[in-house]
Scaffold this active site. Structure first.
Site, PDB file in Angstrom:
ATOM      1  N   GLU A 153       0.851  -1.203  -0.006  1.00 25.39           N
ATOM      2  CA  GLU A 153       0.014   0.176   0.058  1.00 25.39           C
ATOM      3  C   GLU A 153       0.863   1.247   0.067  1.00 25.39           C
ATOM      4  O   GLU A 153       0.289   2.367  -0.610  1.00 25.39           O
ATOM      5  CB  GLU A 153      -0.720  -0.038   1.369  1.00 25.39           C
ATOM      6  CG  GLU A 153      -2.398   0.584   1.069  1.00 25.39           C
ATOM      7  CD  GLU A 153      -3.241   0.303   2.147  1.00 25.39           C
ATOM      8  OE1 GLU A 153      -3.588  -1.006   2.413  1.00 25.39           O
ATOM      9  OE2 GLU A 153      -3.710   1.252   2.783  1.00 25.39           O
TER      10      GLU A 153
ATOM     11  N   LYS B 210     -12.985   2.059  -1.393  1.00 23.25           N
ATOM     12  CA  LYS B 210     -14.148   2.437  -0.495  1.00 23.25           C
ATOM     13  C   LYS B 210     -15.088   3.330  -1.135  1.00 23.25           C
ATOM     14  O   LYS B 210     -16.270   3.120  -0.989  1.00 23.25           O
ATOM     15  CB  LYS B 210     -13.361   3.279   0.609  1.00 23.25           C
ATOM     16  CG  LYS B 210     -12.425   2.275   1.501  1.00 23.25           C
ATOM     17  CD  LYS B 210     -11.922   3.347   2.693  1.00 23.25           C
ATOM     18  CE  LYS B 210     -10.969   2.389   3.552  1.00 23.25           C
ATOM     19  NZ  LYS B 210     -10.471   3.091   4.893  1.00 23.25           N
TER      20      LYS B 210
ATOM     21  N   HIS C 183       8.313 -26.518   1.076  1.00 23.00           N
ATOM     22  CA  HIS C 183       7.494 -27.652   0.448  1.00 23.00           C
ATOM     23  C   HIS C 183       6.462 -26.910  -0.726  1.00 23.00           C
ATOM     24  O   HIS C 183       5.595 -27.728  -0.614  1.00 23.00           O
ATOM     25  CB  HIS C 183       6.925 -28.532   1.450  1.00 23.00           C
ATOM     26  CG  HIS C 183       8.056 -28.944   2.246  1.00 23.00           C
ATOM     27  ND1 HIS C 183       8.675 -30.399   2.077  1.00 23.00           N
ATOM     28  CD2 HIS C 183       8.493 -28.667   3.557  1.00 23.00           C
ATOM     29  CE1 HIS C 183       9.566 -30.279   2.845  1.00 23.00           C
ATOM     30  NE2 HIS C 183       9.673 -29.531   3.823  1.00 23.00           N
TER      31      HIS C 183
HETATM   32  O1  PA5 Z   1      -3.284   1.956   5.532  1.00 24.40           O
HETATM   33  C1  PA5 Z   1      -4.461   2.304   5.434  1.00 24.40           C
HETATM   34  O2  PA5 Z   1      -4.748   3.672   5.620  1.00 24.40           O
HETATM   35  C2  PA5 Z   1      -5.580   1.378   5.179  1.00 24.40           C
HETATM   36  O3  PA5 Z   1      -5.114   0.141   4.969  1.00 24.40           O
HETATM   37  C3  PA5 Z   1      -6.659   1.297   6.348  1.00 24.40           C
HETATM   38  O4  PA5 Z   1      -5.890   0.853   7.440  1.00 24.40           O
HETATM   39  C4  PA5 Z   1      -7.711   0.469   6.345  1.00 24.40           C
HETATM   40  O5  PA5 Z   1      -8.185   0.851   5.182  1.00 24.40           O
HETATM   41  C5  PA5 Z   1      -8.767   0.656   7.370  1.00 24.40           C
HETATM   42  O6  PA5 Z   1      -9.043   2.037   7.447  1.00 24.40           O
HETATM   43  P1  PA5 Z   1      -9.810   2.666   8.733  1.00 24.40           P
HETATM   44  O7  PA5 Z   1      -8.793   2.194   9.942  1.00 24.40           O
HETATM   45  O8  PA5 Z   1      -9.815   4.173   8.401  1.00 24.40           O
HETATM   46  O9  PA5 Z   1     -11.149   1.736   8.956  1.00 24.40           O
END
Ligand code: PA5
Length: 464
Positions: free
Chosen positions: A290, A433, A319
């Protein structure tokens, strides 16, 4: 507690077409810029995750106090969250406690059971309800944005069930929120309905939030020493500030991955040789994917850059995936994590001594077997000129986990700077989202809904 990074097998001293000191030194200017950029951002308060080891005394005390009050009242701690709001807590719990934690008796555990619901597959929650008594659970809803559909929908289900079962006033005792101090719906609801709340500092992004109450609160409920965790992170911070790439393991990790990526090594495998570290690979995969996978660079040019993280586990994946690592395309960097001392020891009995192909194992321990298997795999990869490196840790405990979390966060930050991208945003995740909101006709997402509908209508390539 010393952690080390052995990158011998990345270099041309050990593998054909490996990286030379010259290759690294040629990047001197770039590396210097990356270090300066990180330290500037830190100074300007733009990298708040780096301050977490130092600025949370009050938060830690409050968490400890709250956990102490509640721990004996509940049978299970249930975490509702996804991505950066669940992967860290899972990794830490798995690292420190027994892999069979929930199966232990209450006397053995001394702390509540721990469940994480990080998906909206209906089976995940419904099956959980078959084994828990919600009135004896503490539900920790974690969402930085306070609006993620997966988490908020789980929250809505739980609130409704608890209200119906216990009445609104009593139900409050079974919910604790972890969220931003002002953004999103969760904080508004928490304030309005009077839920206990812990705050995620605004400047800390989801995947960098493991050392905030996101990770600290669940850990405290699982009997994990959160002070030691933060001390480990602080120790790693000292090391990872060093401007000299040959003395800074996170900077070296990023530099080697950067050079590798430019040579077509598009895959970053993390392969701990410890069951307890299995889920740190999941956490790392999110962090690396990410943060590094980006369409635009800092100048706004399209670069479509990234390195695909792959989760593997030693010795299990010897394995399975290792055949590919050994003989497949030269597109991977394999990072092992090795552990000197495991929490347990088990000896292989000296039986079947008359069968030499089995008897040789007798008298040794599984500890030695897993360590030798790592050495063997590493050696075999090196013989095949496959770039690999090893992070060594003395043992898996709170301190070293703090070090590991912080190390990978720093390596990711440096990698972002070397690639000249923003490692701290996630427009791709936000897009997903937003599309979900649109599909559910959330007000304000009408245009997006139209877009999705039009694209779904073009259903021209389908079999059956
Ligand atoms: O790193 C990030 O920003 C995302 O992966 C969030 O952690 C994930 O989308 C969850 O978001 P939130 O904590 O706002 O619910």
């Amino acid at each position: 507690m010393k952690i080390s990074l052995d990158y011998n097998n990345m270099t041309n001293d050990f593998i054909k077409n490996g990286i030379s000191n010259n290759d690294i030194n040629n990047l001197n200017e770039k590396i210097k810029n990356a270090v300066n950029a990180i330290s500037e951002k830190r100074k300007n308060g733009k990298l708040d995750f780096m301050e977490l080891p130092y600025n949370q005394e009050n938060v830690v005390s409050e968490i400890e106090k709250y956990a102490k009050e509640k721990i004996n009242e509940i049978e299970a701690f249930v975490l509702l969250g996804i991505g950066g709001s669940s992967l860290g807590p899972m990794a830490l719990q798995q690292a420190i406690n027994s892999p069979y934690y929930n199966e232990l008796s209450k006397e053995q555990r001394k702390t509540p059971k721990f469940y994480v619901v990080d998906n909206v597959d209906p089976e995940k929650l419904v099956y959980l309800f078959e084994i828990i008594d919600i009135s004896k659970c503490l539900f920790n809803v974690i969402s930085k944005s306070g609006s993620t559909s997966e988490t908020m929908s789980q929250f809505m289900i739980i609130v409704d069930m608890l209200n119906k079962k216990l009445g609104k006033e009593k139900a409050k005792e079974n919910i604790v929120c972890t969220t931003d101090k002002e953004n999103g719906n969760l904080i508004k609801i928490a304030k309005q309905d009077g839920y206990k709340t812990f705050i995620i500092p605004s400047g800390v992004g989801g995947r960098f939030s493991q050392l905030t109450p996101v990770g600290l609160l669940p850990a405290a409920f699982c009997g994990i020493d959160i002070r030691k965790l933060l001390q480990g992170a602080a120790k790693m911070d000292e090391i990872c500030k060093n401007e000299d790439v040959y003395k800074n393991p996170a900077l070296m990790y990023a530099t080697l991955h950067y050079i590798g990526l430019n040579r077509g090594q598009n895959i970053s495998v993390l392969m701990p040789y410890a069951e307890s570290l299995k889920y740190i690979s999941d956490w790392y995969a999110q962090l690396w994917a990410e943060s590094i996978g980006k369409k635009y660079n800092n100048k706004g040019e399209i670069v479509n850059v990234g390195q695909t993280p792959v989760k593997a586990l030693g010795a299990t994946d010897q394995h399975s995936q290792v055949q590919l690592y050994m003989e497949g395309p030269f597109d991977k960097i394999i990072v092992f994590i090795e552990v000197d001392k495991y929490k347990k020891t088990i000896e292989i009995p000296k039986i079947f001594e008359d069968i030499p192909s089995l008897g040789f194992l007798g008298g040794h321990t599984h500890n030695k077997l897993i360590q030798f298997e790592k050495i063997a795999t590493e050696y075999a990869l090196q013989k095949e000129n496959r770039p690999n490196m090893t992070i060594s840790i003395p043992e898996v405990n709170e301190f070293t986990m703090g070090q590991l979390f912080y190390f990978f966060e720093m390596a990711t930050s440096y990698m972002g700077e070397l690639l000249e991208i923003n490692a701290f945003d996630q427009p791709g995740v936000e897009e997903g989202k937003n599309s979900t909101y649109a599909l559910f006709d959330r007000p304000g997402y009408e245009e997006k809904k139209k877009e999705i509908k039009e694209s779904k209508e073009k259903d021209t390539n389908r079999i059956i």
